[in-house]
Design a protein around this motif. Structure first.
Motif, PDB file in Angstrom:
ATOM      1  N   TRP A 182     -62.816 -66.137  85.568  1.00 46.34           N
ATOM      2  CA  TRP A 182     -63.793 -65.816  84.516  1.00 46.34           C
ATOM      3  C   TRP A 182     -63.112 -65.656  83.164  1.00 46.34           C
ATOM      4  O   TRP A 182     -63.636 -66.076  82.133  1.00 46.34           O
ATOM      5  N   LEU A 183     -61.947 -65.065  83.205  1.00 43.23           N
ATOM      6  CA  LEU A 183     -61.208 -64.877  81.944  1.00 43.23           C
ATOM      7  C   LEU A 183     -60.805 -66.236  81.356  1.00 43.23           C
ATOM      8  O   LEU A 183     -60.940 -66.462  80.141  1.00 43.23           O
ATOM      9  N   SER A 190     -63.608 -58.437  67.070  1.00 46.78           N
ATOM     10  CA  SER A 190     -65.015 -58.343  67.483  1.00 46.78           C
ATOM     11  C   SER A 190     -65.292 -57.101  68.326  1.00 46.78           C
ATOM     12  O   SER A 190     -66.441 -56.716  68.498  1.00 46.78           O
ATOM     13  N   ARG A 218     -56.340 -66.868  66.020  1.00 47.69           N
ATOM     14  CA  ARG A 218     -57.796 -66.709  66.101  1.00 47.69           C
ATOM     15  C   ARG A 218     -58.190 -66.265  67.521  1.00 47.69           C
ATOM     16  O   ARG A 218     -59.021 -65.392  67.705  1.00 47.69           O
ATOM     17  N   ARG A 220     -73.859 -73.342  74.836  1.00 48.58           N
ATOM     18  CA  ARG A 220     -74.588 -72.088  75.057  1.00 48.58           C
ATOM     19  C   ARG A 220     -75.359 -72.138  76.346  1.00 48.58           C
ATOM     20  O   ARG A 220     -75.930 -71.239  76.816  1.00 48.58           O
ATOM     21  N   ARG A 278     -53.556 -61.228  81.145  1.00 50.79           N
ATOM     22  CA  ARG A 278     -54.571 -61.471  80.109  1.00 50.79           C
ATOM     23  C   ARG A 278     -54.040 -62.423  79.017  1.00 50.79           C
ATOM     24  O   ARG A 278     -54.675 -63.408  78.658  1.00 50.79           O
ATOM     25  N   ALA A 318     -64.424 -57.049  71.480  1.00 49.93           N
ATOM     26  CA  ALA A 318     -64.452 -57.503  72.879  1.00 49.93           C
ATOM     27  C   ALA A 318     -63.263 -56.955  73.659  1.00 49.93           C
ATOM     28  O   ALA A 318     -63.368 -56.680  74.856  1.00 49.93           O
ATOM     29  N   ARG A 320     -64.063 -71.072  76.411  1.00 51.72           N
ATOM     30  CA  ARG A 320     -65.265 -71.111  75.562  1.00 51.72           C
ATOM     31  C   ARG A 320     -64.963 -70.594  74.165  1.00 51.72           C
ATOM     32  O   ARG A 320     -65.494 -71.096  73.173  1.00 51.72           O
ATOM     33  N   GLU A 321     -64.120 -69.574  74.095  1.00 52.29           N
ATOM     34  CA  GLU A 321     -63.754 -69.044  72.779  1.00 52.29           C
ATOM     35  C   GLU A 321     -62.945 -70.084  71.990  1.00 52.29           C
ATOM     36  O   GLU A 321     -63.088 -70.178  70.775  1.00 52.29           O
ATOM     37  N   LYS A 333     -62.329 -69.036  81.840  1.00 54.70           N
ATOM     38  CA  LYS A 333     -63.559 -69.658  81.335  1.00 54.70           C
ATOM     39  C   LYS A 333     -63.899 -69.096  79.959  1.00 54.70           C
ATOM     40  O   LYS A 333     -64.272 -69.829  79.051  1.00 54.70           O
ATOM     41  N   LYS A 334     -63.747 -67.780  79.846  1.00 50.68           N
ATOM     42  CA  LYS A 334     -64.068 -67.138  78.564  1.00 50.68           C
ATOM     43  C   LYS A 334     -63.141 -67.623  77.462  1.00 50.68           C
ATOM     44  O   LYS A 334     -63.584 -67.962  76.360  1.00 50.68           O
ATOM     45  N   ALA A 385     -65.205 -72.756  70.750  1.00 47.63           N
ATOM     46  CA  ALA A 385     -66.125 -72.220  69.736  1.00 47.63           C
ATOM     47  C   ALA A 385     -65.413 -71.961  68.411  1.00 47.63           C
ATOM     48  O   ALA A 385     -66.058 -71.670  67.412  1.00 47.63           O
TER      49      ALA A 385
END
Lengths: 442, 238
Positions: A10-11, A100, A92, A442, A116, A102, A17-18, A13-14, A21
């Motif tokens: 999941w990390l 943010s 970034r 999205r 991480r 997060a 996506r970041e 994937k995140k 983006a």
């Protein structure tokens, strides 16, 4: 999928996506096409001219190897991107979570900080590989022109740039973790980069230990790979620095740990890194992957040199900025070090430029000492150096073989279609990709 | 269930938290009440493990627990954050559920109760303050941790939304989940909390139900304080 692996997936994937983006990544991707285009087109034109295009005498390009003539300049676009674009993508991705908020949520998962940061680094490296499809397109174009490709040397160049990207990512991650704001992290990252340039400059002027240190800076490291030379010490040191940078980032992203403890851990990490780097500097194996054996003596000479068991000591009375010293170092000493690990080289000079030492006694002399015998020469070519060593060692010089001479791959074709690919199709694909990913993401 | 003992946090010479102690009981809604700058967020960040404590300990059933245990017991939902601003609410819920192995079975119910179904395809960065607060509360409620610490859960919500969210938080508390809420609006706190920890100037000024705090205030002031008026009690104790 096991419960232990699921959070990591999941990390990843995140982070992916970041990354997609982030405008910084798309800008880097967009810039890679024209950057590679400029260098590739210019390299192919020069190569073609030297090979006999536009009336130039054919045959000049015989000594040309695509490694030096095409791949080194083309891939230098990656070096520019790694210095000026990739750090911002990395910063970034690392700073974004802190900015943010997060990070405050994600930190509550018991996953280790290094894991991480490692996930971010992996995704960033993936993003870099995607950006590297621009030089890969150059390889395909070259092939389509009928150009020669020698996979080992091309792989060495690509590997060197990947390693350099890893170093940049680790540096950017550490800077982003150490500082509160992305702009401070960017300044810190660029300061380190400029710092390595300063080290190279000092090395060129002062020589000595600076020269040794400068050999491990990213520009020097890249230069080695661009000549098809893979040195184990360079690879090990680069990997150590990558791991150290990521570990430092991990230390400083643990916001819940007292600052004093983080400082102590950073100092310990620095000491450990220095020790490992120092140890790795003694690793001598290296591999010349170039088709032209640009980093090696002819094979027959290497066989003859391997028979010399006694330690060789060379004392060269040449100043750091004397062009003869650069000739001697690159044409002979660097090759000699690869065959004779016990070779000791000492440069002697009173000034850095040597201009006012020309009339000094002994200036310009190169003394060789082997098995208790000494010999002096002023020749800086590979052939001259080898001749002196053979004479000292009492070894018969091998016969020059015609087959061993690299004849080169001249190619007199213009870079047809490259401008359309790098200035038109590439940017259009990147823009279309950004729009598509934005809509579907999205 | 949990005891915080002597929690202390300093920023240089400034004492943000000074020897703060209190207890948290299972299934209750505990309110951390205090004016702005009283140390509420600092306390939550220390408990959530995102800010280091200078001193103090957390105990569970009389024994201290490790950072790893804390990560499995407490979930801290910060205020004023815009996490993953370019991702949709739907994806943020997917991610937090997957990453923390959250309460997937509650997803539909939480989305309905917090009325965030129309926001699921909106990016978090594009949400209004109140919408973002509800989306974040959804994340908090879906986490597997038995204790949810929410910093200013009503900040940015209108009156109706505040009441709905209060009802939602209470219903999950009555189902066994412990809610620890940091609230600076005392009226909001009075509406939703079972017990209170009063914080002022980085120090705990009192802890208990409203009538217990009123009695404490009366004892300190030497005169009666209305036992149903949390504002009066708070003013008397701080």
């Amino acid at each position: 999928m096991s419960a232990a692996v699921r959070p990591y997936v999941w990390l990843l994937k995140k982070e992916y996506r970041e990354l997609v983006a982030s405008r910084a990544w798309w800008v880097m991707l967009l810039a890679m096409g024209p950057l590679v285009g400029v260098t590739f087109i210019s390299a192919v034109r020069t190569y073609a001219e030297a090979s006999g295009l536009n009336g130039t005498s054919a045959g000049v390009g015989e000594a040309f190897s695509p490694l030096i003539g095409v791949w080194a300049p083309t891939f230098s676009a990656c070096e520019v991107a790694a210095v000026f674009l990739l750090p911002f993508v990395g910063i970034r991705l690392v700073s974004g979570d802190r900015q943010s908020g997060a990070l405050k949520i994600e930190l509550q998962h018991p996953m280790s900080a290094f894991t991480r940061v490692g996930a971010k680094a992996l995704v960033l490296l993936g993003g870099w590989i995607v950006a590297s499809t621009a030089p890969a397109a150059a390889v395909l174009l070259w092939k389509s022109y009928g150009g020669s490709i020698y996979p080992p040397e091309l792989a060495a160049v690509a590997f060197g740039h990947l390693l350099n990207a890893g170093l940049t990512i680790a540096l950017a991650a550490a800077a982003a973790a150490l500082t509160e704001h992305p702009s401070t992290a960017a300044i810190l990252t660029l300061s380190v980069t400029v710092g390595t340039w300063i080290v190279n400059f000092i090395a060129a002027v002062q020589g000595g230990v600076w020269e040794r240190v400068a050999g491990y800076t990213p520009p020097a490291m890249i230069a080695g790979f661009q000549h098809g030379l893979i040195r184990l010490d360079v690879v090990l040191i680069a990997l150590t620095l990558v791991l150290a940078g990521l570990a430092l980032a991990a230390v400083w992203l643990r916001l819940g740990v007292a600052v004093r403890r983080r400082v102590h851990e950073s100092i310990a990490l620095g000491a450990l890194t220095a020790a490992v780097v120092f140890s790795c500097a003694f690793a001598t194996p290296s591999w010349d992957t170039s088709e032209s054996r640009i980093n090696s003596f002819p094979e027959a000479d290497e066989v003859a040199l391997a028979r010399i068991r006694a330690p060789l000591r060379i004392e060269a009375h040449l100043a750091p900025e004397d062009p003869r010293r650069a000739d001697l170092e690159h044409r002979a000493i660097a090759k000699l070090r690869r065959v004779l690990p016990k070779v000791q080289v000492q440069y002697v000079s009173a000034t850095s430029i040597g201009l006012f030492e020309q009339n000094a006694p002994h200036y310009g002399e190169i003394w060789y000492e082997l098995g208790g015998r000494r010999e002096m020469s002023r020749v800086t070519t590979a052939e001259g150096v080898l001749e002196t060593i053979y004479a000292l060692a009492g070894v018969k010089p091998p016969l020059e073989s015609e087959d061993a001479i690299f004849r080169g791959h001249p190619l007199a074709v213009p870079p047809k279609g490259a401008a359309a690919v790098f200035y038109g199709i590439w940017p259009a694909l990147v823009v279309a990709g950004a729009v598509l990913v934005g809509r579907l993401g999205r | 269930m949990l005891q915080a003992i002597g929690l202390t946090k300093r920023y240089g010479g400034l004492i943000a938290l000074g020897d703060v102690s209190f207890s948290v009981f299972q299934g209750e809604v505990l309110g951390l009440i205090g004016p702005n700058g009283s140390g509420k967020t600092t306390l939550f960040e220390c408990l959530g493990g995102v800010l280091p404590l200078d001193a103090g300990s957390l105990m569970r059933d009389g024994r201290p627990f490790s950072a790893r245990e804390r990560a499995s017991i407490l979930f801290y939902l910060p205020d004023a954050i815009v996490p993953w601003p370019s991702q949709s609410v739907r994806w943020a819920l997917d991610f937090t559920l997957g990453f923390f192995d959250g309460r997937t079975s509650l997803r539909g119910e939480v989305v309905d109760r917090l009325d965030i179904a129309p926001l699921l395809d909106t990016t978090i960065g594009a949400l209004s303050k109140g919408q973002r607060k509800r989306a974040l509360l959804a994340i908090g409620l879906l986490m597997p941790h038995p204790v949810l610490m929410a910093d200013e859960p009503f900040d940015g919500l209108d009156l109706r939304q505040s009441r709905d969210v209060a009802g939602t938080l209470r219903s999950y508390a009555s189902a066994g989940r412990t809610m620890f809420l940091s609230i600076h609006q005392i009226r909001d706190a009075a509406r939703v909390c079972d017990r209170f920890v009063l914080l002022s100037g980085g120090r705990a000024r009192g802890e208990g139900r409203i009538h217990e705090l009123a009695a404490l205030a009366a004892a300190r002031a030497g005169s009666a304080v209305a036992s149903d008026d949390l504002e009066e009690v708070f003013l008397a104790l701080t």
